[in-house]
Design an enzyme around this catalytic site. Structure first.
Site, mmCIF file in Angstrom:
data_model
loop_
_atom_site.group_PDB
_atom_site.id
_atom_site.type_symbol
_atom_site.label_atom_id
_atom_site.label_comp_id
_atom_site.label_asym_id
_atom_site.label_seq_id
_atom_site.Cartn_x
_atom_site.Cartn_y
_atom_site.Cartn_z
ATOM 1 N N LEU A 146 48.098 24.561 36.151
ATOM 2 C CA LEU A 146 47.177 23.561 36.760
ATOM 3 C C LEU A 146 47.184 23.869 38.477
ATOM 4 C CD1 LEU A 146 45.896 21.080 35.884
ATOM 5 C CD2 LEU A 146 47.730 19.563 37.030
ATOM 6 N N ILE A 149 41.736 26.384 39.396
ATOM 7 C CA ILE A 149 40.771 26.386 38.421
ATOM 8 C C ILE A 149 41.203 25.398 37.200
ATOM 9 C CG2 ILE A 149 39.937 28.005 36.380
ATOM 10 C CD1 ILE A 149 39.903 30.241 38.490
ATOM 11 N N SER A 168 52.995 24.096 33.797
ATOM 12 C CA SER A 168 52.758 24.881 34.910
ATOM 13 C C SER A 168 54.299 25.365 35.407
ATOM 14 C CB SER A 168 52.122 24.521 35.959
ATOM 15 O OG SER A 168 52.674 23.355 36.518
ATOM 16 N N ILE A 224 40.161 31.674 30.104
ATOM 17 C CA ILE A 224 39.103 32.041 31.030
ATOM 18 C C ILE A 224 40.223 32.752 32.081
ATOM 19 C CG2 ILE A 224 37.136 30.721 31.030
ATOM 20 C CD1 ILE A 224 40.173 29.696 33.210
ATOM 21 N N ARG A 226 43.192 35.807 31.538
ATOM 22 C CA ARG A 226 43.459 37.244 31.477
ATOM 23 C C ARG A 226 43.505 37.300 29.879
ATOM 24 N NH1 ARG A 226 40.829 37.576 35.550
ATOM 25 N NH2 ARG A 226 41.566 38.518 37.626
ATOM 26 N N ASP A 250 36.594 34.323 27.266
ATOM 27 C CA ASP A 250 35.851 35.140 28.192
ATOM 28 C C ASP A 250 36.382 36.435 28.709
ATOM 29 O OD1 ASP A 250 33.667 35.335 30.179
ATOM 30 O OD2 ASP A 250 35.152 34.930 31.872
ATOM 31 N N GLU A 255 39.458 45.114 28.219
ATOM 32 C CA GLU A 255 37.967 44.961 28.304
ATOM 33 C C GLU A 255 37.422 46.496 28.524
ATOM 34 O OE1 GLU A 255 37.778 41.874 31.287
ATOM 35 O OE2 GLU A 255 38.605 40.483 30.060
ATOM 36 N N HIS A 273 33.777 38.263 30.444
ATOM 37 C CA HIS A 273 34.444 38.241 31.449
ATOM 38 C C HIS A 273 33.293 37.839 32.721
ATOM 39 C CE1 HIS A 273 38.266 39.376 33.858
ATOM 40 N NE2 HIS A 273 37.361 38.457 34.271
#
Ligand code: GLV
Length: 307
Positions: A146, A149, A168, A224, A226, A250, A255, A273
């Site tokens: 939290l 983002i 968190s 969103i 990693r 995402d 990647e 991404h």
């Protein structure tokens, strides 16, 4: 500042490159030579290429690494601290776009927006109606991390009438959301799980098989953060076997490679991404990189220091 050498580790963004070239002597990895390596005092990077100890040690005059990203997991932070090299990132300016993308992915997965688009384009609607989808409004939303983002996602999901819980490292009582000190309990009590934490040794594969099983066959994961936050082979098998309801991704572990099995799954929405890739946000990120570099070389306080 024209004599200060800046190395850009890969092509990042046209506007940033043009503005860097106006202010500094801009280098890329293919045009550094033994004569000019000593002029390089800054590295500008993003999430693609690592700024590891080999690169850092190869630049004897390096003073600052400025990443065009909020995440700095590709930078050897310990090495930078050891060598007194400053590090900056681009927080805040991208939070809204990343949170918008996260909600967009959740809607796309549950309401099958990409599949229904193909349904219309391929002429299937003429023959029969599209099957019913699943509601997002009111779903129990769990947020892993939290921070800026995660909080922006929570605010948006709350506007959809979703009860919000989070996991968190520490409780954020001022948020007013329900805190779970354990990610498994969060997943057991969530229908849509958003992964929005920083990638660290502790959060590597934080979403493992147990977490996926706790979400269950109707659960949806949106990542969103990693790719390395999720045990990707476990995610792929859970989605293929119907042990997890769906995923909006995402980011990926390796990647730009995306597991072949995901490409054929209708319960998955894939994004390259690109959560913060709007013109407005990329301009703001570029301006922040430039302002941090200028501040450093004018001996002023950095705007968004990491180190
Ligand atoms: O992934 C994107 C970022 O860290 O900004």
């Amino acid at each position: 500042m024209e004599s200060i050498g800046v190395l850009m580790t890969c092509p990042i963004y046209g506007y940033l490159e043009e503005e860097l070239a106006k202010r500094f002597r801009l280098f890329n990895p293919s045009n550094i030579s033994e004569e000019n390596v000593n002029s390089i005092r800054a590295v500008v990077c993003n999430t693609k290429i690592s700024v590891d100890s080999v690169l850092i040690d190869s630049l004897p005059k390096l003073e600052i690494v400025s990443t065009f990203s909020v995440g700095y997991d590709k930078i050897d932070i310990a090495k930078c601290r050891e060598k007194n090299i400053r590090v900056t990132n681009t927080p805040d300016v991208l939070s809204e776009d990343v949170a918008d993308t996260a909600i967009g992915l959740a809607l796309a997965v549950l309401r099958k927006i990409c599949v229904s688009d193909q349904y219309v384009r391929n002429g299937h609607w003429i023959k029969s109606d599209f099957p019913l989808t699943t509601k997002f409004s009111g779903k129990a939303v769990g947020i892993v991390g939290l921070g800026r983002i995660g909080s922006a996602i929570a605010k948006r999901a709350a506007a959809f009438g979703c009860p919000i819980s989070y996991y968190s490292r520490s409780e954020k009582t001022e948020s007013g959301y329900k805190y779970y000190p354990n990610i498994l309990d969060l997943a057991s009590n969530s229908e849509v799980l958003f992964v929005a934490c920083t990638l660290t040794k502790e959060t590597y594969h934080i979403v493992n098989r147990q977490v996926i099983d706790a979400l269950g066959p109707k659960g949806v994961i949106i990542n969103i953060g990693r790719g390395q936050h999720i045990d990707q082979p476990e995610l792929v098998s859970a989605l293929s076997e119907g042990r997890l309801g769906g995923a909006g991704l995402d980011v990926f572990e390796n990647e730009p490679e995306v597991p072949e099995q995901l490409l054929g799954l209708e319960n998955v929405v894939l994004s390259p991404h690109a959560a913060s890739d709007t013109v407005e946000t990329c301009n703001a990120m570029a301006d922040l990189v430039l302002s941090n570099l200028e501040a450093h070389f004018l001996n002023k306080p950095l705007l968004t220091p990491v180190v």
